[in-house]
Design an enzyme around this catalytic site. Structure first.
Site, short mmCIF file in Angstrom:
data_model
loop_
_atom_site.label_atom_id
_atom_site.label_comp_id
_atom_site.label_asym_id
_atom_site.label_seq_id
_atom_site.Cartn_x
_atom_site.Cartn_y
_atom_site.Cartn_z
N ASP A 270 10.84 5.44 5.50
CA ASP A 270 9.53 5.20 4.90
C ASP A 270 8.53 6.18 5.49
O ASP A 270 8.68 6.63 6.64
CB ASP A 270 9.04 3.78 5.19
CG ASP A 270 9.88 2.71 4.51
OD1 ASP A 270 10.47 3.00 3.46
OD2 ASP A 270 9.95 1.58 5.05
N ASP A 293 12.24 6.64 0.74
CA ASP A 293 11.97 5.26 0.35
C ASP A 293 10.46 5.08 0.20
O ASP A 293 9.78 5.93 -0.35
CB ASP A 293 12.59 4.31 1.37
CG ASP A 293 12.81 2.89 0.82
OD1 ASP A 293 12.41 2.63 -0.32
OD2 ASP A 293 13.38 2.06 1.54
N ASP A 297 5.02 0.72 3.04
CA ASP A 297 5.62 -0.60 2.91
C ASP A 297 5.03 -1.54 3.95
O ASP A 297 4.89 -1.17 5.13
CB ASP A 297 7.13 -0.53 3.07
CG ASP A 297 7.84 0.06 1.87
OD1 ASP A 297 7.14 0.43 0.90
OD2 ASP A 297 9.08 0.18 1.90
N ARG A 350 6.24 0.15 -7.94
CA ARG A 350 5.72 -0.50 -6.72
C ARG A 350 4.31 -0.01 -6.39
O ARG A 350 4.06 0.62 -5.37
CB ARG A 350 6.64 -0.26 -5.53
CG ARG A 350 8.06 -0.74 -5.75
CD ARG A 350 8.93 -0.51 -4.54
NE ARG A 350 10.30 -0.99 -4.76
CZ ARG A 350 11.29 -0.90 -3.88
NH1 ARG A 350 11.05 -0.37 -2.70
NH2 ARG A 350 12.50 -1.36 -4.17
#
Length: 458
Positions: A270, A293, A297, A350
């Site tokens: 991430d 990714d 997050d 997302r």
């Protein structure tokens, strides 16, 4: 229509400031017969225990300015800790704010705006007076010195050759707003001494220190894996080219962290991972592209997070909130995040994908050519989608995603251009903080001119 929400105390503070500044002008030392004057607006945009964010706007009522230095004094021991769109220093109670390269020229009837965060103790009164370029603000317009023949009328000075830009009448909020103002607020390294890092080893050591620190990232730092960021850190990119390439930052159970003005590129996990009950995190004015990714997050009961003014482009999985359908026992009552003024520029999905958090606030973001979906509310989450601009986005928001059951989603005051209408349902808990909602139809221009790196004068 511009919608404002303010705590009663902040409304009273702003009203008092307006009254104190009525008729206040700014005078700068220009040619002997120049018409000079302006007004100053100083407002507290958000306030929390021990800290606050403020916005300042100078309106030039006289001849054009070629640069400005604004000064004021605090009467209750307030301290400025960080600023954007101006270079700000403080000596005792005296604060000095100087223009940065792109906002020094202020035409007649033009404005220059900047913002800052600060600390306060027992009270936080507004400054009572201002000066520009060492001349006290007095209001009105007048020559700085009398002309050779005072009885001869002074010629009218022409205004700027181009009209002032149109748009919202109140500058957008670029300081700390949202969930990160709660729970004691977010100040990062505060007034700690700054250190500049140019290598992966220096960055790793600096962010992993147990001491409060302001860390300035200069140039491109290439690294791999995830670098642990400990509590009380401010991580700032220097200029528009500060880059972290190949690795990401992991805030794991720590608190009070600010990450601003950094280009993240090609991360192998991430780019920014906030997890394990990390709290009071502000991720602002960064750019994310071409990673593995998530760009940002937030998971595992983390809370009180603001993600603002970032740009995601050339990347698929943008911002995940809540990592697993099976983690309700840890996540319920947490995962409260504000996403505002972010630019999702041709990214995939997302934006965010939400589990459990309620209320999650998604407002004044610009979604352009999103290939998958914008916002997904799942697993009993509560998401308020408000005042966003969706362009060429077939699926702006919906309930449920993949194997995850639906949450609640309330949508209001959004703007759609060649986009779907979205799916809503259920109710969402109330938003507890003050914020300024920009008119949705203006969001595209506001966000594209302000999101990403190189926009905050660092």
């Amino acid at each position: 229509m511009l919608v404002r929400r303010r705590r009663t105390a902040l409304i009273l503070a702003t009203a008092a400031t307006t009254a104190a500044l009525a008729g206040v002008g700014v005078i700068t030392a220009v040619s002997a017969h120049a018409a000079v004057g302006c007004s100053v607006s100083y407002s507290v945009a958000s306030q929390w225990q021990g800290g606050f964010g403020a916005n300042v706007t100078i309106t030039n009522l006289g001849d054009p300015l070629g640069g400005w230095t604004l000064r004021w004094s605090y009467s209750a021991g307030q301290q400025v800790t960080q600023a954007w769109n101006a270079t700000v220093s403080q000596s005792g109670s005296q604060v000095t704010a100087t223009n940065v390269g792109y906002n020094g020229n202020v035409g007649t009837n033009g404005t220059a705006s900047f913002g800052f965060n600060g600390t306060w103790n027992s009270s936080n009164p507004a400054p009572s007076s201002f000066s520009v370029n060492n001349v006290t603000c007095t209001g009105g317009t007048a020559p700085t010195t009398p002309g050779p023949n005072p009885t001869t009328p002074r010629p009218t000075t022409p205004g700027p050759t181009t009209p002032p830009p149109t748009g919202p009448t109140v500058p957008p909020q670029t300081g700390l707003v949202g969930w990160a103002t709660q729970n004691g607020g977010t100040t990062g390294g505060g007034s700690a001494a700054s250190t500049t890092v140019t290598s992966a080893s220096a960055l790793t050591t600096a962010v992993g220190s147990s001491s409060a620190a302001v860390i300035r990232v200069s140039g491109t730092i290439s690294c791999s894996g995830m670098l642990r960021v400990r509590s009380n850190k401010t991580i700032l990119g220097v200029g528009s080219n500060a880059t972290i390439s190949g690795c990401g930052l992991n805030i794991n159970g720590d608190r009070n962290v600010i990450i601003r003005n950094i280009n993240f590129h090609g991360w192998d996990d991430d780019a920014i991972n906030v997890q394990e009950s990390a709290t009071n995190i502000w991720i602002d004015h960064n750019s994310f592209t071409d990673g593995y990714d998530g760009a940002v997050d937030v998971k595992r009961a983390s809370d009180f997070v603001t993600i603002s003014w970032n740009r995601v482009y050339g990347h698929d999985k943008s911002m995940l909130l809540g990592h697993s359908d099976d983690n309700a026992s840890q996540d319920n009552g947490h995962l409260r995040v504000s996403y505002h003024h972010n630019w999702f520029d041709g990214s995939g999905q997302r934006h965010p994908r939400v589990r459990f958090g309620n209320p999650v606030h998604v407002y004044n973001n610009y979604y352009n050519n999103v290939s998958g979906y914008g916002v997904a509310s799942t697993e009993n989450a509560g998401v308020l989608v408000e005042g966003n601009y969706f362009e060429n986005t077939d699926d702006p928001y919906h309930l449920g995603e993949g194997d995850s059951g639906p949450g609640s989603l309330v949508a209001r005051n959004n703007h759609f251009v060649n986009s779907g209408s979205g799916q809503t349902g259920g109710s969402v808990a109330g938003i507890p903080y003050s914020y300024q909602l920009d008119t949705a139809s203006n969001v595209k221009s506001i966000v594209t001119s302000g999101a990403g790196t190189g926009r905050i004068g660092l």
